[in-house]
Design a protein around this motif. Structure first.
Motif, PDB file in Angstrom:
ATOM      1  N   HIS A 112       0.860  -1.178   0.000  1.00 18.13           N
ATOM      2  CA  HIS A 112       0.000   0.000   0.000  1.00 18.13           C
ATOM      3  C   HIS A 112       0.895   1.226   0.000  1.00 18.13           C
ATOM      4  CE1 HIS A 112      -3.153  -2.841   1.553  1.00 18.13           C
ATOM      5  NE2 HIS A 112      -3.785  -2.221   0.574  1.00 18.13           N
ATOM      6  N   THR A 114       1.863   5.187   0.128  1.00 19.27           N
ATOM      7  CA  THR A 114       1.491   6.535   0.545  1.00 19.27           C
ATOM      8  C   THR A 114       1.594   7.471  -0.654  1.00 19.27           C
ATOM      9  OG1 THR A 114       3.759   7.082   1.151  1.00 19.27           O
ATOM     10  CG2 THR A 114       2.356   6.110   2.867  1.00 19.27           C
ATOM     11  N   HIS A 115       1.039   8.660  -0.519  1.00 14.42           N
ATOM     12  CA  HIS A 115       1.122   9.633  -1.610  1.00 14.42           C
ATOM     13  C   HIS A 115       2.574   9.942  -1.945  1.00 14.42           C
ATOM     14  CE1 HIS A 115      -3.161  10.177  -1.118  1.00 14.42           C
ATOM     15  NE2 HIS A 115      -3.007  10.546   0.142  1.00 14.42           N
ATOM     16  N   TYR A 118       4.271   6.931  -3.954  1.00 19.34           N
ATOM     17  CA  TYR A 118       3.580   6.343  -5.103  1.00 19.34           C
ATOM     18  C   TYR A 118       4.443   6.361  -6.371  1.00 19.34           C
ATOM     19  CZ  TYR A 118       0.200   5.776  -8.871  1.00 19.34           C
ATOM     20  OH  TYR A 118      -0.451   5.345  -9.998  1.00 19.34           O
ATOM     21  N   ARG A 131      -7.770   2.367  -4.126  1.00 18.60           N
ATOM     22  CA  ARG A 131      -7.369   3.082  -2.919  1.00 18.60           C
ATOM     23  C   ARG A 131      -7.937   2.398  -1.679  1.00 18.60           C
ATOM     24  NH1 ARG A 131      -7.786   9.659  -3.746  1.00 18.60           N
ATOM     25  NH2 ARG A 131      -6.112   9.854  -5.295  1.00 18.60           N
ATOM     26  N   ASP A 260      -7.409   9.507   5.693  1.00 17.20           N
ATOM     27  CA  ASP A 260      -6.315   9.525   4.726  1.00 17.20           C
ATOM     28  C   ASP A 260      -6.495   8.344   3.789  1.00 17.20           C
ATOM     29  OD1 ASP A 260      -4.046  10.328   3.429  1.00 17.20           O
ATOM     30  OD2 ASP A 260      -2.654   9.916   5.075  1.00 17.20           O
ATOM     31  N   THR A 261      -5.709   8.300   2.716  1.00 21.31           N
ATOM     32  CA  THR A 261      -5.769   7.178   1.783  1.00 21.31           C
ATOM     33  C   THR A 261      -4.367   6.693   1.445  1.00 21.31           C
ATOM     34  OG1 THR A 261      -5.706   8.547  -0.222  1.00 21.31           O
ATOM     35  CG2 THR A 261      -7.875   8.063   0.709  1.00 21.31           C
ATOM     36  N   VAL A 262      -4.295   5.415   1.064  1.00 18.17           N
ATOM     37  CA  VAL A 262      -3.122   4.844   0.439  1.00 18.17           C
ATOM     38  C   VAL A 262      -3.608   4.125  -0.821  1.00 18.17           C
ATOM     39  CG1 VAL A 262      -1.730   4.616   2.522  1.00 18.17           C
ATOM     40  CG2 VAL A 262      -3.295   2.769   1.885  1.00 18.17           C
ATOM     41  N   THR A 263      -2.677   3.735  -1.689  1.00 18.07           N
ATOM     42  CA  THR A 263      -3.037   3.084  -2.944  1.00 18.07           C
ATOM     43  C   THR A 263      -2.518   1.655  -2.963  1.00 18.07           C
ATOM     44  OG1 THR A 263      -2.927   5.191  -4.128  1.00 18.07           O
ATOM     45  CG2 THR A 263      -2.848   3.197  -5.462  1.00 18.07           C
ATOM     46  N   GLN A 285      -2.187  -1.726   7.104  1.00 16.85           N
ATOM     47  CA  GLN A 285      -1.762  -1.364   5.758  1.00 16.85           C
ATOM     48  C   GLN A 285      -0.535  -2.135   5.307  1.00 16.85           C
ATOM     49  OE1 GLN A 285      -1.524   2.905   5.410  1.00 16.85           O
ATOM     50  NE2 GLN A 285      -3.689   3.189   5.853  1.00 16.85           N
TER      51      GLN A 285
END
Length: 288
Positions: A112, A114-115, A118, A131, A260-263, A285
């Motif tokens: 996963h 983080t911004h 990425y 996401r 927040d988000t992760v990809t 995560q």
């Protein structure tokens, strides 16, 4: 031959050291510095399940970390990746990840991102998936209990492992057994068969609910509900790839907004999963 465990960055040299239990206080200091909620106990759990490296300067100050977690002979997850902004600008993050990738062999990989990380993973050949949304907060309400849900018992563990493998696409035996050891659990049993489960354990600022594996969103809500109710007035977290529907509506209604988000990303072949066993919340995560 140059030493691959050292790198000159600006005017100071970095060394890559293996993560050991003695390094955990420094790693905790590093994670606090980038806003992570991990406790020293959470780092210790990660180290029980995987291995990794951390970067230090000449006087031992930590500047980065990365770990890998063997899931199966042909699958590993990457996580606990931290690089300070200064190092991201100078290529040290890629150098660190290349060392980790060298240790994973020919395994398929998942993580996963983080911004901040990425673009690095794209450059390293990872493909982009959905996401994951980090929902957290102080629980203000709880969904109604579902009579189909009961507390998990030790004799359920075999069925839970089988269900989890269907949802995850691989049998993550070591990680799941550790989470079962650390958690309280709920299951849905229908016709004498376990069709869903949820775990809740201490993590970060409070507790985390996950994994949550269920056949339907409504079952996911039902399995999580007792854990949410048990932590009313306290901090709770859930990580989910769901963006709408009953499960997300429950999170918002209970005081757990998206923070927040992760990809999701992978390199290699994606794992087939069973649509009858869906992951509604991650364990964390790093491990999915």
């Amino acid at each position: 031959m140059p030493d691959e465990t050292q790198r000159l960055v600006d005017s100071f040299s970095l060394s890559a050291r293996p993560i050991t239990p003695e390094a955990i206080p420094k790693l905790h200091e590093l994670s606090v510095g980038v806003g992570w909620m991990h406790r020293t106990e959470d780092w210790a759990t990660a180290l029980r399940l995987g291995e990794g490296i951390y970067l230090t300067d000449e006087i031992g100050r930590p500047f980065g970390s990365a770990m890998w977690f063997p899931v199966a002979p042909d699958l590993a997850r990457l996580g606990m990746v931290i690089t300070t902004p200064r190092l991201q600008e100078r290529g040290a993050g890629r150098w660190m990840m290349e060392q980790i990738l060298a240790r994973t062999g020919s395994r398929d990989l998942a993580l996963h991102a983080t911004h901040a990380a990425y673009r690095l993973y794209v450059a390293l050949g990872f493909q982009t998936g959905p996401r994951v949304w980090q929902h957290q907060g102080v629980v203000t309400a709880a969904p109604s209990p579902d009579p189909r849900v009961r507390p998990m018992r030790p004799e359920d563990h075999g069925a839970v492992r089988a269900l989890d493998a269907r949802a995850y696409g691989a049998e993550r035996r070591d990680a799941l057994m550790l989470f079962l050891e650390q958690s309280t659990g709920t299951v849905i049993e229908e016709g004498g068969r376990v069709t869903g489960y949820a775990l809740c354990r201490r993590f970060g600022r409070g507790h985390v609910v996950g994994p949550v594996v269920a056949a339907t969103p409504e079952d996911g809500v039902a399995l999580a509900a007792p854990h949410v109710a048990a932590h009313r007035g306290r901090f709770l977290r859930m990580d989910t790839a769901r963006t709408d529907g009953p499960f997300v509506e429950m999170l918002r209604a209970c005081g757990l907004p998206a923070h927040d988000t992760v990809t999701s990303m992978w390199r290699g072949r994606p794992r087939p999963v069973d649509p009858g066993a869906q992951i509604f919340a991650l364990a964390n995560q790093a491990l999915g």
